[in-house]
Scaffold this active site. Structure first.
Site, short mmCIF file in Angstrom:
data_model
loop_
_atom_site.label_atom_id
_atom_site.label_comp_id
_atom_site.label_asym_id
_atom_site.label_seq_id
_atom_site.Cartn_x
_atom_site.Cartn_y
_atom_site.Cartn_z
CB CYS A 28 -2.96 5.64 3.26
SG CYS A 28 -3.98 4.49 4.20
CD GLU A 58 -2.51 1.44 2.57
OE1 GLU A 58 -2.50 2.59 3.06
OE2 GLU A 58 -3.02 0.46 3.13
#
Length: 530
Positions: free
Chosen positions: A301, A262
């Protein structure tokens, strides 16, 4: 970070025992006051021993249990963490500079995710193998068939985690790994490693897991990837630059270690072209943008980085967002009136300030965070950055704005001239974790979802009828997929029982019906729900 050798040195739990590093270590700081807190170090640890212990001792012990029994272990972890919540909130305030509600996103979010997987695993019951699909005949005679099965990989799960979620970042990965029967070694980001280390310490001391099932290594990540073997897995959350190093490491490139990434994500918010100033969709977008810019000081994020609105509403949206941001008090999270705390470090502060300057080469400042006075915090010491809203009238001609993520309370407003152009501009992010859509029209939401789903891990649609129940653009729920294609890393996490797939190996067993009956009893189907 320099070392203060008079500070406590947090021990690592590795190879089934507590071990302190032999070096000077790195010092963890209070990002608001600059106070030195504790040290972390893993110098001198026998990495091969620790990985072997986890792989052989922890893995064997976990695989000896069925899914229901491993789910019970997750439930026991939940009880341990709940009993120590006050200590975790104190550490988060001191080491991450977060206000209470932001600490809750990390701490309670991690505990909630563990509880969710405990319930999911309980429903799998006594199964020791997961079935993937129905049996398939291999010929006319039904006696010989194929059954695809999923079995836990006989390796270890290495988590190299980011600084922004020291609690949730551990447990959202560890929950499906442990439920699958795979031991965990976590290497938290150094700046905020204290909370991760303390949580592991509490779980280990409570004795709820088999020896080797959960390990924590704080400090340098040097040498960790070298220990990975073909049936291990590695999960990384962080920068695209580090992700490239991991993908090119021999463990991944040559030994085929399964890898989940990620990385950077330029998440978007899209307002319906039919929206009106002050209308419900308009107000929903404004509120959500402000929330995403300020929660965790924008260090998520999944935070909104690009805001796309009809050109006619560009000025009105900028004014409305600015009015709400003006009410955001920034500074010391211990102060009752402070709504938004600090970034995690002065290093991150410098990165965000430099990033804003970079974005300003293509954008103007609509809300100037640098003009905001801090509450009970010294601007020369504290890693506090007030929300900054940028804007551009020419998103089509922009390049940097669609390529660079500034990991802080920063977003850029952009107008579009047609629905098709809006989708094209959003896709210039080259893959994101989430896009949110704001509309009163179900048909528009459906069109937008269909257009954006291929380039986003999640499409979050907010309409007036779900305004009170929607979980938030940036809030990652365990029953939904977390991850994204392209620039976002190409990885997948969570999504209910889908998360277990990363920790299992699929095999086609071709045998008689009688043999398959024995192999698959007790059994559980692998799918969206048990």
């Amino acid at each position: 970070m320099t070392a203060h050798t008079d500070l406590p040195l947090l021990p690592n739990f590795f190879a089934g025992r507590w071990q302190t590093g032999t070096g000077r270590g790195q010092t963890l700081l209070d990002p608001v006051t600059g106070e030195a807190l504790v040290r972390v170090d893993n110098t001198g640890l026998d990495l091969a021993e620790g990985f072997t212990f986890a792989r052989e001792q922890g893995g064997a012990a976990l695989r000896a249990l069925n899914y229901g029994q491993r789910a019970a272990l997750l439930g026991a972890i939940v009880k341990v963490l709940q009993a120590n919540r006050d200590a975790y909130y104190d550490i988060a305030t001191r080491n991450a500079g977060t206000v209470t509600k932001d600490s809750a996103v990390d701490i309670d979010g991690g505990i909630f995710t563990l509880g969710y997987y405990a319930k999911q695993g309980e429903a799998l019951g006594e199964a020791s193998v997961l079935l993937d699909g129905e049996r398939i005949r291999m010929g006319k005679d039904p006696v010989f068939q194929t059954q695809h099965v999923l079995q836990p990989t006989r390796g270890v799960a290495l988590f190299i985690n980011a600084f922004n979620f020291p609690s949730w970042g551990l447990w959202e990965k560890a929950a499906p790994a442990l439920l699958s029967g795979v031991p965990v070694i976590v290497k938290p980001a150094t700046a905020t490693a204290w909370l991760t280390q303390r949580m592991v310490e509490d779980v280990v001391k409570a004795g709820v897991l088999p020896a080797g099932a959960l390990s924590v290594v704080c400090g340098s990540s040097a040498g960790l990837m070298d220990q990975l073997q073909p049936f291990d897995v590695v999960s990384f959350t962080g920068s695209a630059e580090t992700a490239r190093i991991i993908r090119s490491h021999p463990a991944v490139a040559q030994r085929s270690v399964r890898c989940n990434i990620e990385a950077d994500s330029l998440n978007s918010a899209l307002l319906d072209p039919a929206a009106s100033e002050g209308g419900e969709a308009f107000n929903l977008l404004v509120s959500e943008v402000v929330r995403e810019m300020t929660v965790k000081s924008g260090q998520k994020c999944t935070a909104i980085r690009r805001i796309f609105v009809p050109r006619a509403l560009y000025g009105a949206v900028a004014q409305a967002i600015g009015a709400k941001l003006a009410k955001t008090t920034v500074g010391n999270p211990r102060h009752e009136g402070v709504r938004m705390g600090a970034l995690v470090s002065r290093e991150q502060y410098d990165s965000v300030i430099a990033g804003i300057q970079h974005l300003k080469t293509e954008a103007e400042v609509l809300v100037d965070g640098s003009a905001v006075a801090l509450v009970d915090a010294d601007p020369a010491v504290a890693a506090c950055v007030a929300p900054t809203l940028l804007g551009t009238q020419d998103p089509v001609g922009a390049k940097v704005l669609h390529e660079v993520e500034v990991f802080g309370p920063v977003a850029t407003l952009m107008p579009y001239d047609s629905e098709a152009q809006a989708y094209e501009l959003i896709r210039r992010g080259e893959g994101s974790l989430v896009a949110s859509v704001y509309s009163e029209d179900p048909a528009f939401i459906a069109r937008a979802a269909a257009e954006l789903a291929d380039s986003h891990g999640r499409v979050h649609a907010i309409s007036p009828d779900v305004a009170a129940s929607q979980t938030g653009h940036g809030n990652v729920m365990p029953m939904s997929l977390h991850g994204g294609p392209g620039r976002a890393g190409g990885g997948e996490e969570l999504g209910g029982l889908r998360a277990l797939g990363f920790y299992h190996r699929r095999s086609a067993v071709q045998a008689s019906s009688a043999a398959l009956d024995v192999l698959c009893a007790p059994r559980a189907a692998f799918g969206v729900t048990p």
